[in-house]
Design an enzyme around this catalytic site. Structure first.
Site, PDB file in Angstrom:
ATOM      1  N   ARG A  72       0.824  -1.217   0.000  1.00  0.00           N
ATOM      2  CA  ARG A  72       0.000   0.000   0.000  1.00  0.00           C
ATOM      3  C   ARG A  72       0.858   1.266   0.000  1.00  0.00           C
ATOM      4  O   ARG A  72       0.596   2.198  -0.764  1.00  0.00           O
ATOM      5  CB  ARG A  72      -0.953   0.008   1.194  1.00  0.00           C
ATOM      6  CG  ARG A  72      -2.090  -0.994   1.038  1.00  0.00           C
ATOM      7  CD  ARG A  72      -2.973  -1.006   2.256  1.00  0.00           C
ATOM      8  NE  ARG A  72      -2.174  -1.432   3.414  1.00  0.00           N
ATOM      9  CZ  ARG A  72      -2.564  -1.321   4.669  1.00  0.00           C
ATOM     10  NH1 ARG A  72      -3.720  -0.772   4.962  1.00  0.00           N
ATOM     11  NH2 ARG A  72      -1.807  -1.748   5.649  1.00  0.00           N
ATOM     12  N   ASN A  90      -6.137  -2.635   1.937  1.00  0.00           N
ATOM     13  CA  ASN A  90      -6.094  -4.090   2.075  1.00  0.00           C
ATOM     14  C   ASN A  90      -7.524  -4.610   2.168  1.00  0.00           C
ATOM     15  O   ASN A  90      -8.440  -3.896   2.590  1.00  0.00           O
ATOM     16  CB  ASN A  90      -5.350  -4.502   3.343  1.00  0.00           C
ATOM     17  CG  ASN A  90      -3.843  -4.459   3.178  1.00  0.00           C
ATOM     18  OD1 ASN A  90      -3.324  -4.398   2.077  1.00  0.00           O
ATOM     19  ND2 ASN A  90      -3.135  -4.471   4.293  1.00  0.00           N
TER      20      ASN A  90
END
Length: 146
Positions: A72, A90
């Site tokens: 990320r 996520n």
């Protein structure tokens, strides 16, 4: 003729009367500043959709070893580098989901980068879906897990 001078043009402030070549007064004098201002204000304003006609927005699902490897943060850094808007997060199933919006070339470059990911990631699948109806926001951000 002497009169008060305009600070911009250093010309006398008098009504503009033009004579036509045949000797009379021109029935259509040049427009005044007021009519120009009215004409300019009545033009339609451009919206973001007309200025940025070439905007591509896609939702991406990335599968493989993509959690716990800074995927990320890597995505946020790359998306901002490419000038994209959107988000990354996520998912509870172990995948990563992202929304990319911007110039088509930049979005496609981000898709290529996501196929590899950061050095410690192992991408096994990347699915891309059109997402023209989703709002990407004003920048690119990291969102909580869903």
């Amino acid at each position: 003729m002497r009169g008060r001078l305009s600070p911009y043009h250093r010309r006398p402030l008098v009504a503009s009367i033009r004579r036509n070549p045949h000797g009379g007064i021109n029935p259509n004098p040049p427009p005044s500043m007021n009519s120009l201002a009215i004409a300019a204000s009545s033009r339609p304003a451009y919206s973001n959709s007309t200025i940025n006609m070439a905007v591509k927005t896609v939702k991406v699902s990335i599968k493989g070893r993509v959690q716990g490897v800074f995927y990320r943060d890597w995505t946020v850094q790359n998306a901002r580098e490419l000038g994209l808007k959107g988000w990354v997060r996520n998912r509870w199933d172990g995948s990563v989901e992202a929304l990319f919006s911007g110039e088509p070339d930049s979005v496609e470059e981000m898709e290529r980068r996501c196929r590899r990911g950061p050095p410690s990631a192992m991408v096994t699948a990347l699915n891309v879906y059109p997402a023209d109806t989703e709002d990407p926001g004003r920048s690119f951000e990291r969102r909580p897990t869903v």
